[in-house]
Each structure stands twice: as C-alpha cells, then as structure tokens.
Design an enzyme around this catalytic site. Structure first.
Site, PDB file in Angstrom:
ATOM      1  N   ARG A 170       0.806  -1.229   0.000  1.00 15.44           N
ATOM      2  CA  ARG A 170       0.000   0.000   0.000  1.00 15.44           C
ATOM      3  C   ARG A 170       0.841   1.282   0.000  1.00 15.44           C
ATOM      4  O   ARG A 170       0.416   2.312   0.521  1.00 15.44           O
ATOM      5  CB  ARG A 170      -0.969   0.025   1.185  1.00 15.44           C
ATOM      6  N   SER A 221     -11.200  -0.450   3.539  1.00 16.68           N
ATOM      7  CA  SER A 221     -10.490  -0.768   4.774  1.00 16.68           C
ATOM      8  C   SER A 221      -9.774   0.467   5.304  1.00 16.68           C
ATOM      9  O   SER A 221      -9.049   1.135   4.568  1.00 16.68           O
ATOM     10  CB  SER A 221      -9.465  -1.874   4.536  1.00 16.68           C
ATOM     11  N   GLU A 291      -4.571   3.250   6.586  1.00 11.26           N
ATOM     12  CA  GLU A 291      -4.409   3.088   5.140  1.00 11.26           C
ATOM     13  C   GLU A 291      -4.935   4.302   4.381  1.00 11.26           C
ATOM     14  O   GLU A 291      -4.451   4.653   3.319  1.00 11.26           O
ATOM     15  CB  GLU A 291      -5.149   1.823   4.694  1.00 11.26           C
TER      16      GLU A 291
END
Length: 298
Positions: A170, A221, A291
């Site tokens: 990520r 998420s 995130e």
C-alpha cells in the site's frame, strides 16, 4: 485566468466535492477542473503554476478523508483521462489515469486475458490505485505494471519502467516524492480462460457483498492488516462495532470499515478513525497503520 483554463477543460467555481469522494463528505473547492486529456492537463498545470495557485490531483476519492473547509486552490479531477486499449497479442493493457480499475478489469477479461481479477472490486482509478499500490487477495497493482507515464516537475511527459519505482504494501515512491503526476500506465496480462476469470470475479463480488457494508458510503479498509493478524478482528475485540462519532460509525458488518451513517463530516470520520487507532493501541498494544489519507488542504 478562468477563461484561459476553460480552453483545456471544464472549470466549476466553489464546487461541491460530495460526489467526488466515496465517504460522500460535503467539502468544497475554490475551483474544480476536469482537463480534457493529458496535454490539456499539462497546460492547466502550467497556468496554475504561473498564477501561484495550489492544486490537488483527485482520482476517484476512494482512499481519502477530505477536509470540511473549502480548498483554496484547484482540485483536478482526472475522469476525462479515460483512454483504454487492450492488446491481446502483446499481452498488454494501456489505461489512462482516470479509468476506473473495475472497467479496466472488465475490458481485459472480455478479451480473454487474465491477471487483474483481484482488482475488480477496487473502487479506484488507475492513477490513484498506482499511487497507493492498491491491492486485494494478496496481490498488488504494481506487480502487474510494465510502465507508468507521468508528468514531471516541469509538466513534461516521461515514461518510467517498473524497476524505476520503489513500492511495497500500500505504498509507492510516488507517495514519498510528489514531483510526478501519474497520467497513464501499461499492464502485464496473460492469455487465460474468460469463463474462469468471470467466475473468480463473481465469487469475490459475492464475498464482498456478504462481508462489507457496501450499502453505506465508506472508503474501504481503514487500517492495514498487521502481520499475522487482522485489523478488523482487533477492532472488534475492543467492542468498537457500532461506535459512533457524529454521523460516522464503525460498521457492524466489518469492523475495519468506517461508514458515513448520517451526513458525517470529515471531522467526524477523522476523529472516529483516530479513536479506533488509540483504543486498539491502548487495549492490545498493536499500533495499527492507517491506510486512508487525511487531506488537510494545507
């Protein structure tokens, strides 16, 4: 200057950004600009630079929490950069930055090619998804990228090879170094079985429907899964499902989702995410990594 900018795309003054972020937070921008193509994007950026106007490049707004304050600059929406070509004989797909990942996957699959099925449910654009190295099912986008076309700091076109980019879970060097603006990419795909790919996509779609709160605005998420564990399990273990701040709520369906239950503000979402983080840290001693990106308009 506004009229000059309108030569290169659509310009909306004091524009609502509610429909341009997946949390549906009702922020605004002094200017919302949608350039017609890559060349017009470069021309737009040059005009903004000459006039000392700051800008923010916005993809599908699917991994960000925008600020409630008006952005005193130009938000540039890339949706008109939507060129898409699939070359089965070369096992290559080309997509501009504004193409939505699910559309890319559909086009690739329709041509009997495989490799990108994991991305069918990622609600991001090609540009934004490369920027953050989006992924699912233990696969990430940068592993399938051949080349990335960018505008450099002088707004000239430059092509980077995969090995020119540092990336991990990520994250990418684009996040660390903002000098490049992603405008297009070429992807590795391979010849496959169309029916098998469609079955994989359908099965995963059903899993998402069953396990994720898709009926509410969210940005997917919130936290990365820590090694050997799941963020959702940790959050649930702290009895945070259903916890609310303002109009934002920890999903009852999946604890690693924050949803806009009722006209949540950017501050509601921000404060709830930080509350979850701090509660999990204090209770389990696990420092969850956020995130999603908070856009502070600085």
């Amino acid at each position: 200057m506004i009229e000059e900018l309108r030569q290169y795309g659509e310009v909306t003054e004091h524009a609502s950004l509610k429909n341009y972020n997946t949390y549906r937070i009702d922020g605004t921008a002094k200017m919302l600009i949608q350039p017609n193509n890559i060349d017009d994007l470069a021309s737009t950026l040059k005009i903004l630079k000459e006039n000392n106007i700051k800008y923010y490049i916005l993809g599908n707004g699917s991994n960000i929490v925008i600020n409630d304050r008006e952005y005193d600059g130009a938000v540039i929406k890339m949706d008109k950069l939507n060129g898409l070509e699939v070359y089965p004989d070369l096992e290559t797909a080309y997509a501009e930055a504004g193409v939505l990942l699910p559309k890319l996957v559909v086009e690739v699959t329709d041509k009997g090619l495989t490799g990108l099925e994991f991305a069918a449910g990622i609600p991001g654009t090609v540009g934004g998804s490369i920027y953050g190295n989006a992924g699912a099912y233990n696969a990430c986008l940068l592993d399938y990228v051949r080349t990335i076309t960018v505008l450099d700091e002088d707004f000239n076109i430059k092509v980077l090879n995969n090995e020119d980019i540092t990336y991990g879970y990520r994250t990418t060097s684009f996040k660390e170094n903002k000098q490049y603006i992603i405008v297009a990419a070429k992807f590795y795909v391979t010849k496959g079985d169309k029916e098998n790919s469609l079955e994989v996509i359908a099965n995963r779609r059903q899993r998402r429907i069953e396990s994720q709160p898709l009926e509410y605005p969210s940005a997917g998420s919130v936290f990365r899964n820590p090694e050997g564990d799941f963020a959702g399990r940790l959050i649930e273990s702290c009895n945070l499902k259903g916890y609310k701040i303002g109009g934002a709520e920890v999903s009852e369906k999946h604890a690693n989702f924050v949803i806009n239950k009722e006209n949540a503000t950017g501050k509601d979402v921000h404060d709830l995410i930080m509350y979850i983080h701090d509660t999990v840290k204090n209770t389990t001693d696990v420092d969850l990594k956020i995130e999603q990106e908070f856009i502070d308009w600085e």
